[in-house]
Scaffold this motif. Sequence first.
Motif, PDB file in Angstrom:
ATOM      1  N   UNK A 117       0.887  -1.396   0.200  1.00 47.35           N
ATOM      2  CA  UNK A 117       0.039  -0.074  -0.039  1.00 47.35           C
ATOM      3  C   UNK A 117       0.740   1.240   0.095  1.00 47.35           C
ATOM      4  N   UNK A 118       1.981   1.266   0.590  1.00 47.96           N
ATOM      5  CA  UNK A 118       2.956   2.347   0.584  1.00 47.96           C
ATOM      6  C   UNK A 118       3.970   2.422  -0.459  1.00 47.96           C
ATOM      7  N   UNK A 119       4.055   1.587  -1.148  1.00 47.90           N
ATOM      8  CA  UNK A 119       4.832   1.236  -2.405  1.00 47.90           C
ATOM      9  C   UNK A 119       4.255   0.860  -3.644  1.00 47.90           C
ATOM     10  N   UNK A 120       3.280   1.618  -3.985  1.00 46.71           N
ATOM     11  CA  UNK A 120       2.412   1.251  -5.245  1.00 46.71           C
ATOM     12  C   UNK A 120       3.158   1.292  -6.729  1.00 46.71           C
ATOM     13  N   UNK A 121       2.763   0.440  -7.419  1.00 45.05           N
ATOM     14  CA  UNK A 121       3.351   0.400  -8.709  1.00 45.05           C
ATOM     15  C   UNK A 121       2.147   0.174  -9.619  1.00 45.05           C
TER      16      UNK A 121
END
Length: 275
Positions: free
Chosen positions: A220-224
């Motif tokens: 959630x805090x590192x979306x791609x």
Amino acid sequence: MELRTAASPKDVKYYTTERLREEFLVENLFKTGEITSVYSHIDRIILGAVVPVTPLLLTPGEEIRAEYFLLRREMGVINVGGEGKIKVDGTEYHLKSRDGLYIGMGAKEVIFSSEDEKNPAKFYYNSAPAHKSYPTVHIKPENCVRVELGSLEQSNHRTITKYILPGQVESCQLVMGLTSLKPGSVWNTMPCHTHDRRMEAYLYLDIPEDGLVFHYMGEPAETRHLVVRNEQAVISPSWSIHSGCGTGAYSFIWGMLGENQDFDDMDGVSMDTLR
């Protein structure tokens, strides 16, 4: 059979666009006259497609080292093409477009064919390891559980048709269904979620030739994101969100396997934590 290994979220956040696509996107599933298979180490799912012009026999491949494909596996199939037939140990099932079939562990001979070679069936399948044999079931969407969610105001008005789930079509661990967005809606699974207890695979459908879907993945805090086109699939690890936004309305087939079969077992992600 193509092999895909599992991936750590600690590594994925450093992937390039090309590497993300190599690991998680399946681009060329539907090949006329062939059976395609992708074996993922993520919960040992096998996903693939069958586009028969002449009858095609499902074979195991060296990757699973079994006498026959469903020796230790179960399978869910949904037809997204012309009318076709699947023969399971001598019993023939006629599948119209959007009909499904659950095939239980232990079925030895599975043969795919089309009613019209000029308009062939396009069978999409998910297969999971199994420990018990359940009956083969012909699934018609009009007889399935349906749920309507979202709203046009939030651009996520959609209908979820549940094909394989406890209480309707029994399986060991495989759960499958089809979600269709209403005209004017473009978002699926937003607000998004994860479910550490199972992985998920999406097959995107009904996308026009000049359209696409942005599939969002990652922690959630590192979306791609992945750019996905019609009849392409995405493998989603259990730690990843899985959400899409299209240039117009579309549909997708979802398949889940892992620790449990509870459709509502999700870990919601609040909008303010997304990055």
